[in-house]
Design an enzyme around this catalytic site. Structure first.
Site, PDB file in Angstrom:
ATOM      1  N   SER A 112       0.829  -1.202   0.000  1.00  0.00           N
ATOM      2  CA  SER A 112       0.000   0.000   0.000  1.00  0.00           C
ATOM      3  C   SER A 112       0.864   1.253   0.000  1.00  0.00           C
ATOM      4  CB  SER A 112      -0.966  -0.027   1.186  1.00  0.00           C
ATOM      5  OG  SER A 112      -1.852   1.059   1.149  1.00  0.00           O
TER       6      SER A 112
ATOM      7  N   ASP B 201      -3.592   6.372  -3.142  1.00  0.00           N
ATOM      8  CA  ASP B 201      -2.458   5.821  -2.399  1.00  0.00           C
ATOM      9  C   ASP B 201      -1.719   4.815  -3.287  1.00  0.00           C
ATOM     10  OD1 ASP B 201      -4.355   3.796  -2.337  1.00  0.00           O
ATOM     11  OD2 ASP B 201      -3.984   3.255  -0.247  1.00  0.00           O
TER      12      ASP B 201
ATOM     13  N   ASP C 235      -1.403   1.540  -3.705  1.00  0.00           N
ATOM     14  CA  ASP C 235      -2.082   0.454  -4.417  1.00  0.00           C
ATOM     15  C   ASP C 235      -3.427   0.897  -4.968  1.00  0.00           C
ATOM     16  OD1 ASP C 235      -3.098   0.622  -1.813  1.00  0.00           O
ATOM     17  OD2 ASP C 235      -3.547  -1.514  -1.687  1.00  0.00           O
TER      18      ASP C 235
ATOM     19  N   ASP D  15      -6.285   1.814  -3.843  1.00  0.00           N
ATOM     20  CA  ASP D  15      -7.609   1.410  -3.369  1.00  0.00           C
ATOM     21  C   ASP D  15      -8.283   2.524  -2.565  1.00  0.00           C
ATOM     22  OD1 ASP D  15      -5.945   1.182  -1.151  1.00  0.00           O
ATOM     23  OD2 ASP D  15      -6.754  -0.751  -0.495  1.00  0.00           O
TER      24      ASP D  15
END
Length: 452
Positions: A98, A242, A244, A246
């Site tokens: 992440s 962010d 990743d 999501d």
């Protein structure tokens, strides 16, 4: 034997590569994932971190060694992996850390249909298998190995999102997007293609070393460039993803951040228009405005603990149409109850483009109270400080206390939530009040006890 307690967290695997884990361990995780899910086939994806392709391929080898067929979707956002899990009806594994620094990596795992895997739903079993095999040797391979094949699902993912929100008739909008060198740089161009949006792309080059800023828009210093570009260019809106991709954060046409609680309320009102009378989940640190807007639009608000596993479990139990967290995670029944910042962003763009005024006017109706933001305090004795705060407020006239998640104290004019971090010696405080002065007074009073 590796110390897996350091890398197997409540909801995922996460640690420094190669110090805490490596490809040999990833291969064991793949075998354990195959064993615990008891699947004939799985899907695997990864982000742009330098270590991600090798770890993902090792995981695929581990699963294939037990006779499981693996579909590799390659570079993807976490919500793109959830899409693949739902669309293909396969358990899935996403390699990402992440917003963590470049040397970290991790695995987010789900069952078929993007159902979450956490400590209580399979992750502890996966950890125990990996520990055993790391100590005594890899599991016996199947008589026939599974296949490993590649499939690109980016176009299918984009088409699914666009089928859920109609943007074809909106007025043209100028949109600045800061991908932070993360996976938003991979997904945004395809999702936005053909829409009446003028895209101004910031940091779309995929680079897991994050050369421009951390891919964590929750920290105000990481959206400074986005705010400046929106102001310079007169854009209608700014979006920040962010690492990743999501989670999605929003700034208005003046470059001012829009509260994720206001975004939750806005999207909830739109989802309730599509699904009248539906249930909407919100966690215990979202604004009072969220349940108010849900009720005003004929829905039923349900309050839950902070964290995606709690939100997803409650959505499945209640059949909720939507869920939102103040951390900018947004969950949709139409997306297998999984979180997707991209779908939330499309809702905001549709709402903005469907009327003439600026975003600040649109969100004003959903941003009704004064909030402190999350304030972290490093403490030696989390439990002791929590008890001290509880003791101070349980005698307060007109105050209601609950311990759904940490301690929440509510009065007619303000509320606060104080909860311990699961991973650090921190207490996290969120305060909301009817005006800024009261919010500051409550904040200072609670902090004086926490930091005594």
């Amino acid at each position: 034997m590796p110390d897996l307690s350091q890398i197997v967290k409540a909801y995922d695997v996460r640690g420094v590569v190669p110090d805490q884990w490596d490809e040999s361990l990833a291969e064991l995780f793949g075998a354990a994932f195959a064993r615990v899910t008891d699947a004939d086939a799985i899907v695997v994806g990864h982000d742009m971190r330098p270590s991600s392709p090798g770890l993902a391929r090792a995981f695929a080898r581990g699963a294939a060694s037990l006779g499981v067929d693996v579909t590799e979707i390659g570079l993807c956002s976490t919500d793109q992996l959830y899409f693949a899990s739902g669309y293909l009806d396969l358990p899935g594994a996403m390699f990402t850390a992440s917003h963590n620094p470049a040397r970290y990596n991790g695995i987010k795992m789900c069952r078929a249909g993007a159902a979450p895997i956490g400590q209580d739903s399979g992750l502890a079993e996966i950890r125990d298998l990996v520990e055993g095999w790391a100590d005594s040797g890899a599991p016996e391979p199947a008589a026939e190995s599974g296949t490993i094949t590649q499939r690109d699902v980016l176009d299918d993912y984009a088409a699914h999102l666009r089928s859920l929100v109609d943007l074809t008739a909106i007025r043209p909008l100028k949109v600045v997007v800061d991908a932070g060198n993360g996976m938003g740089g991979h997904t945004v161009p395809t999702v936005f293609e053909g829409l009446p949006l003028e895209l101004d792309a910031l940091y779309f080059e995929l680079d897991g070393t994050f050369p421009n800023h951390e891919a964590n828009p929750l920290d105000p210093k990481n959206i400074v460039d986005l705010q400046a570009r929106v102001r310079e260019t007169g854009a209608d809106i700014g979006l920040a993803f962010d690492g990743d991709a999501d989670r999605c954060f929003v700034v208005d046409g003046s470059g001012e951040p829009v509260s994720p609680s206001a975004i939750t309320a806005l999207v909830a009102s739109r989802e309730l228009a599509k699904h009248p009378g539906g249930t909407v989940i919100h966690n215990c640190i979202t604004s009072w405005s969220v349940p108010e807007v849900v009720r005003e639009n004929g829905g039923t608000p349900v309050r839950t603990r902070v964290g995606h596993s709690f939100i997803k479990a409650e959505m499945a139990r209640s059949g909720a149409i939507f869920g939102g967290e103040h951390s900018a995670h947004y969950y949709f029944r139409d997306f297998w109850n999984a979180d997707t910042g991209m779908l939330a962003a499309l809702h905001v763009l549709a709402a903005l483009g469907g009327q003439k005024g600026p975003l600040s006017d649109l969100v004003a109706q959903y941003d009704r109270y004064a909030a402190s933001g999350e304030i972290n305090s490093t403490v030696d004795d989390q439990a002791g400080r929590m008890e001290a705060v509880k003791a101070a407020y349980e005698r307060r006239e007109g105050a209601e206390l609950d311990e759904l998640d940490g301690l929440t104290v509510t009065t007619t004019d303000w509320w606060f939530n104080l909860r311990p971090s699961n991973t650090e010696p921190l207490l996290r405080l969120n305060v909301e009040a009817r005006d800024q002065e009261t919010a500051a007074e409550v904040r200072d009073e609670v902090l004086s006890i926490v930091r005594a």
